[in-house]
Structures are given as C-alpha cells and as structure tokens.
Design a protein around this motif. Structure first.
Motif, mmCIF file in Angstrom:
data_model
loop_
_atom_site.group_PDB
_atom_site.id
_atom_site.type_symbol
_atom_site.label_atom_id
_atom_site.label_comp_id
_atom_site.label_asym_id
_atom_site.label_seq_id
_atom_site.Cartn_x
_atom_site.Cartn_y
_atom_site.Cartn_z
ATOM 1 N N THR A 20 15.771 30.899 -3.437
ATOM 2 C CA THR A 20 15.285 30.291 -4.192
ATOM 3 C C THR A 20 16.321 30.992 -5.598
ATOM 4 O O THR A 20 15.516 31.166 -6.697
ATOM 5 C CB THR A 20 13.783 31.446 -4.174
ATOM 6 O OG1 THR A 20 13.780 32.768 -4.311
ATOM 7 C CG2 THR A 20 13.361 31.452 -2.611
ATOM 8 N N VAL A 77 2.909 31.386 -8.341
ATOM 9 C CA VAL A 77 3.906 30.994 -9.032
ATOM 10 C C VAL A 77 3.572 31.240 -11.203
ATOM 11 O O VAL A 77 2.235 30.780 -11.003
ATOM 12 C CB VAL A 77 4.127 29.666 -8.831
ATOM 13 C CG1 VAL A 77 5.137 28.949 -9.598
ATOM 14 C CG2 VAL A 77 4.466 29.145 -7.586
ATOM 15 N N ASN A 79 5.177 31.244 -13.276
ATOM 16 C CA ASN A 79 7.230 31.029 -14.561
ATOM 17 C C ASN A 79 7.389 31.869 -15.452
ATOM 18 O O ASN A 79 8.307 31.695 -16.603
ATOM 19 C CB ASN A 79 6.987 29.001 -14.744
ATOM 20 C CG ASN A 79 7.889 29.192 -13.247
ATOM 21 O OD1 ASN A 79 8.826 29.771 -12.452
ATOM 22 N ND2 ASN A 79 6.961 27.668 -12.286
ATOM 23 N N LYS A 100 9.772 35.685 -14.043
ATOM 24 C CA LYS A 100 9.282 35.219 -13.468
ATOM 25 C C LYS A 100 8.617 35.000 -12.012
ATOM 26 O O LYS A 100 9.530 36.664 -11.407
ATOM 27 C CB LYS A 100 10.088 33.737 -13.345
ATOM 28 C CG LYS A 100 10.155 33.191 -14.603
ATOM 29 C CD LYS A 100 11.252 31.938 -14.166
ATOM 30 C CE LYS A 100 11.462 31.519 -15.713
ATOM 31 N NZ LYS A 100 10.788 30.242 -16.059
ATOM 32 N N SER A 123 16.099 29.815 -13.476
ATOM 33 C CA SER A 123 14.752 29.047 -14.023
ATOM 34 C C SER A 123 13.980 28.524 -13.704
ATOM 35 O O SER A 123 13.683 28.896 -12.405
ATOM 36 C CB SER A 123 15.339 27.508 -13.048
ATOM 37 O OG SER A 123 15.457 27.161 -11.897
ATOM 38 N N ASP A 124 12.576 27.694 -13.486
ATOM 39 C CA ASP A 124 11.249 27.571 -12.827
ATOM 40 C C ASP A 124 11.286 27.269 -11.322
ATOM 41 O O ASP A 124 11.947 26.961 -10.482
ATOM 42 C CB ASP A 124 9.915 27.223 -13.489
ATOM 43 C CG ASP A 124 9.698 27.314 -15.912
ATOM 44 O OD1 ASP A 124 10.329 27.965 -15.602
ATOM 45 O OD2 ASP A 124 9.160 26.364 -15.484
ATOM 46 N N TYR A 125 10.284 28.474 -10.978
ATOM 47 C CA TYR A 125 10.174 28.335 -8.962
ATOM 48 C C TYR A 125 9.133 26.831 -8.884
ATOM 49 O O TYR A 125 8.383 26.420 -9.992
ATOM 50 C CB TYR A 125 9.177 29.475 -8.707
ATOM 51 C CG TYR A 125 9.734 31.016 -8.787
ATOM 52 C CD1 TYR A 125 10.471 31.080 -7.317
ATOM 53 C CD2 TYR A 125 9.387 32.064 -9.758
ATOM 54 C CE1 TYR A 125 11.565 32.315 -7.593
ATOM 55 C CE2 TYR A 125 10.477 32.953 -9.483
ATOM 56 C CZ TYR A 125 11.243 33.276 -8.531
ATOM 57 O OH TYR A 125 12.220 34.358 -8.123
ATOM 58 N N SER A 126 9.506 26.026 -8.089
ATOM 59 C CA SER A 126 8.805 25.282 -7.634
ATOM 60 C C SER A 126 7.879 24.573 -6.286
ATOM 61 O O SER A 126 8.131 26.572 -5.494
ATOM 62 C CB SER A 126 10.129 24.036 -7.651
ATOM 63 O OG SER A 126 10.848 24.203 -7.010
ATOM 64 N N GLN A 127 7.640 24.219 -6.053
ATOM 65 C CA GLN A 127 6.810 24.033 -5.124
ATOM 66 C C GLN A 127 8.150 23.804 -3.602
ATOM 67 O O GLN A 127 7.664 24.375 -2.074
ATOM 68 C CB GLN A 127 6.446 22.534 -4.651
ATOM 69 C CG GLN A 127 5.427 22.090 -4.760
ATOM 70 C CD GLN A 127 4.128 22.523 -4.555
ATOM 71 O OE1 GLN A 127 3.670 23.565 -5.006
ATOM 72 N NE2 GLN A 127 4.040 22.903 -2.819
ATOM 73 N N SER A 128 9.089 23.512 -3.893
ATOM 74 C CA SER A 128 10.537 23.919 -2.438
ATOM 75 C C SER A 128 10.842 25.085 -2.788
ATOM 76 O O SER A 128 11.033 25.776 -1.602
ATOM 77 C CB SER A 128 11.547 23.008 -3.651
ATOM 78 O OG SER A 128 12.456 23.667 -2.402
ATOM 79 N N ASP A 129 10.340 25.984 -4.026
ATOM 80 C CA ASP A 129 10.203 27.383 -3.190
ATOM 81 C C ASP A 129 9.787 27.962 -2.670
ATOM 82 O O ASP A 129 9.201 28.549 -1.471
ATOM 83 C CB ASP A 129 10.376 28.700 -4.676
ATOM 84 C CG ASP A 129 12.263 27.729 -5.576
ATOM 85 O OD1 ASP A 129 12.997 27.890 -4.432
ATOM 86 O OD2 ASP A 129 12.047 27.929 -6.754
#
Length: 171
Positions: A20, A77, A79, A100, A123-129
């Motif tokens: 991540t 999340v 961010n 974050k 960078s921002d956390y995402s759905q992928s993370d």
C-alpha cells in the motif's frame, strides 16, 4: 504455536505496509463478544517513532478513529487525517503523527475478528488499497484459524493420551 502466528502477522503486516506504499501499520485481533481489541503487532517504524507504551487490550468504546472500522463494519479511509477533525483532541504526547490513514476489518462468519491499519502513504489511499488489505487479511485469518485448530487438536490428543495412560494404571 503462538510464535508461528506472530511470525505470520509480522510478515503479513510488512507486506501490507509495502503493497500500500504506507509508512506504518498495525494488526489487532477483535473479540465481538467482549467488544475488545487485542494488539497483535505494530510495524517496527511505529515502535521506533512512538514513545507511547503499546497496550495489549483496548475496549471498543475507548478506541479512537481506528475503532471506526468495527463500529461501521467497513473500511475507513482518511486521506486528510488532520482536516477530517479526527485529531481535534490532539495526539497523545509521543504518538506517531498520522497524515493519511486506512483501516480495514476482517470478517469470519459475519463477525469481525481482526483489524488492520496502515498510515502515511504519500498519495491518497484508494479502493485498490482496501482490496489489497482485505485479500491479505482474509488469507492471514484462514492460516491463523488453521494454526489455532492444530494447537487445540494437539492439546486434546495430549489430554486423551494422559487419560488413557491413567486408565491403564487403574486397570
């Protein structure tokens, strides 16, 4: 044994932090009946930066934002952690600074059994993370359950062996 669970959790947490692109992380087990977290492992970076004493157990009612994954039964999340108002009370003296934050609950039979959290990705956390952490922890939990079952079976076999030996002495 318990050491193999700890080794597994340490390995999984290191991988979770890495995949991540986070800087720090933790894994807690959670007991829904007691509404209590049991701290299992923090990343080395947390232990190096944090001057707070790690607590072994914490009740959900006393948990900060990291307990929201349990309260809301979903990934959380943040961010813009400071801008979210979550740190309005400030950090305890010695606490690692959070910029974050991502925390994800792990479910087994519709019960939350663990929570993983990572923080301070550039960078921002995402759905992928979220998906990555969910997949890691689902796999980890399957192995934890297998190890626990093996431990229980070994203990039961030993009790049975001792019982049979004592019965033989009586006969």
């Amino acid at each position: 044994n318990a050491e193999s669970i700890t080794d597994l959790l340490e390995y999984a947490l290191n991988k979770a932090v890495k995949i991540t692109d986070s800087k720090i992380g933790y894994i807690y087990f959670y007991d829904e009946d007691k509404q209590e977290f049991e701290m299992k492992i923090w990343s080395r970076e947390v232990l190096a930066e944090c001057r707070l004493e790690p607590r072994g157990a914490c009740l959900l009612k006393d948990a900060g934002v990291w307990g929201d994954a349990v309260r809301q039964r979903r990934a959380i999340v943040l961010n813009s952690y400071p801008a979210s108002g979550q740190d309005a009370k400030g950090y305890p003296v010695g606490h690692v600074r959070i910029k974050k934050f991502l925390t994800v609950p792990t479910f087994s039979n519709d019960r939350i059994v663990a929570v993983i959290g990572v923080a301070n990705k550039e960078s921002d956390y995402s759905q992928s993370d979220i998906l990555k952490l969910t997949l890691v922890m689902n796999s980890v939990w399957e192995v934890v359950e297998r190890i626990r079952t093996d431990i229980l079976l070994k203990e039961e076999r030993e009790r049975l062996r001792i019982t049979l030996l004592s019965v033989g002495d009586g006969v």
